[in-house]
Design a protein around this motif. Sequence first.
Motif, short mmCIF file in Angstrom:
data_model
loop_
_atom_site.label_atom_id
_atom_site.label_comp_id
_atom_site.label_asym_id
_atom_site.label_seq_id
_atom_site.Cartn_x
_atom_site.Cartn_y
_atom_site.Cartn_z
N GLU A 270 1.05 -1.22 -0.15
CA GLU A 270 0.26 -0.18 -0.04
C GLU A 270 1.00 1.03 0.36
O GLU A 270 1.58 1.36 0.77
N ILE A 271 0.78 2.26 -1.07
CA ILE A 271 1.78 3.49 -1.51
C ILE A 271 0.40 4.78 0.01
O ILE A 271 1.34 5.17 0.39
N GLU A 272 -0.59 5.10 -0.99
CA GLU A 272 -1.91 6.13 -0.08
C GLU A 272 -2.76 5.38 -0.83
O GLU A 272 -2.80 5.40 -1.51
N ILE A 273 -3.60 6.04 0.26
CA ILE A 273 -5.08 6.23 0.07
C ILE A 273 -5.64 7.87 0.19
O ILE A 273 -4.96 8.32 1.57
N SER A 274 -6.65 7.45 -0.45
CA SER A 274 -6.79 8.92 0.07
C SER A 274 -8.22 9.41 -0.28
O SER A 274 -8.85 8.59 -1.05
N ASP A 275 -8.53 10.69 -0.02
CA ASP A 275 -10.41 11.10 -0.59
C ASP A 275 -10.36 12.04 -1.56
O ASP A 275 -9.14 12.71 -2.09
N LYS A 276 -12.18 10.91 -2.36
CA LYS A 276 -11.78 11.80 -3.62
C LYS A 276 -12.99 11.41 -3.90
O LYS A 276 -14.07 10.58 -4.04
N THR A 277 -13.38 12.56 -4.69
CA THR A 277 -15.56 12.50 -4.96
C THR A 277 -15.05 12.11 -6.67
O THR A 277 -14.38 12.26 -7.95
N ILE A 278 -16.33 11.04 -6.20
CA ILE A 278 -16.30 10.50 -7.28
C ILE A 278 -17.57 10.36 -8.04
O ILE A 278 -18.82 10.59 -7.53
N SER A 279 -17.75 10.42 -8.90
CA SER A 279 -19.70 11.07 -9.97
C SER A 279 -20.02 11.81 -8.53
O SER A 279 -22.14 11.63 -8.07
N ASP A 280 -19.85 12.98 -7.83
CA ASP A 280 -20.53 13.47 -7.22
C ASP A 280 -20.62 12.66 -5.76
O ASP A 280 -21.80 13.58 -4.68
N LEU A 281 -19.95 12.07 -5.32
CA LEU A 281 -20.68 11.12 -4.07
C LEU A 281 -19.13 10.85 -3.49
O LEU A 281 -17.80 10.79 -3.92
N GLY B 182 -15.44 9.56 -2.18
CA GLY B 182 -15.12 8.42 -2.76
C GLY B 182 -13.58 7.95 -1.99
O GLY B 182 -13.00 8.96 -1.08
N SER B 183 -12.62 6.78 -1.91
CA SER B 183 -11.47 6.80 -1.91
C SER B 183 -10.67 6.20 -3.40
O SER B 183 -11.06 5.82 -4.09
N VAL B 184 -9.25 6.92 -2.63
CA VAL B 184 -8.61 6.27 -3.64
C VAL B 184 -7.44 5.30 -3.15
O VAL B 184 -6.58 5.74 -1.96
#
Length: 103
Positions: free
Chosen positions: A34-45, A47-49
């Motif tokens: 595992e390198i990194e986990i971050s938050d991301k809005t996806i399709s206006d919801l 989400g995580s990356v």
Amino acid sequence: NINIVTERTGGMSLENYMTLSKTNMKKMLANFNEIEISDKTISDLPGSVMHYQHEYSGTPLDVKAYIVIKDGIAYLINCTVPRGKLGDWMKPIDDVVESFKIN
């Protein structure tokens, strides 16, 4: 390689889904890192990356997995490139993720 997978979550939260996913990947993928986990809005919801590395048939890979949950279904956009080439592919990956919509 980009693929989209769906999975029923049974009402699991995004945080719990991510925790379970990491546990399973550690068991299933050769040399999971595992390198990194971050938050991301996806399709206006919300989400995580997850950026992680592993090997498939001896080939080292980088993966960016974008995850969002809607109505009890997890949508995973898995973007896989040869290790060290992720920077070369981020523009098309970003374009795909930004165009993703859940109806």
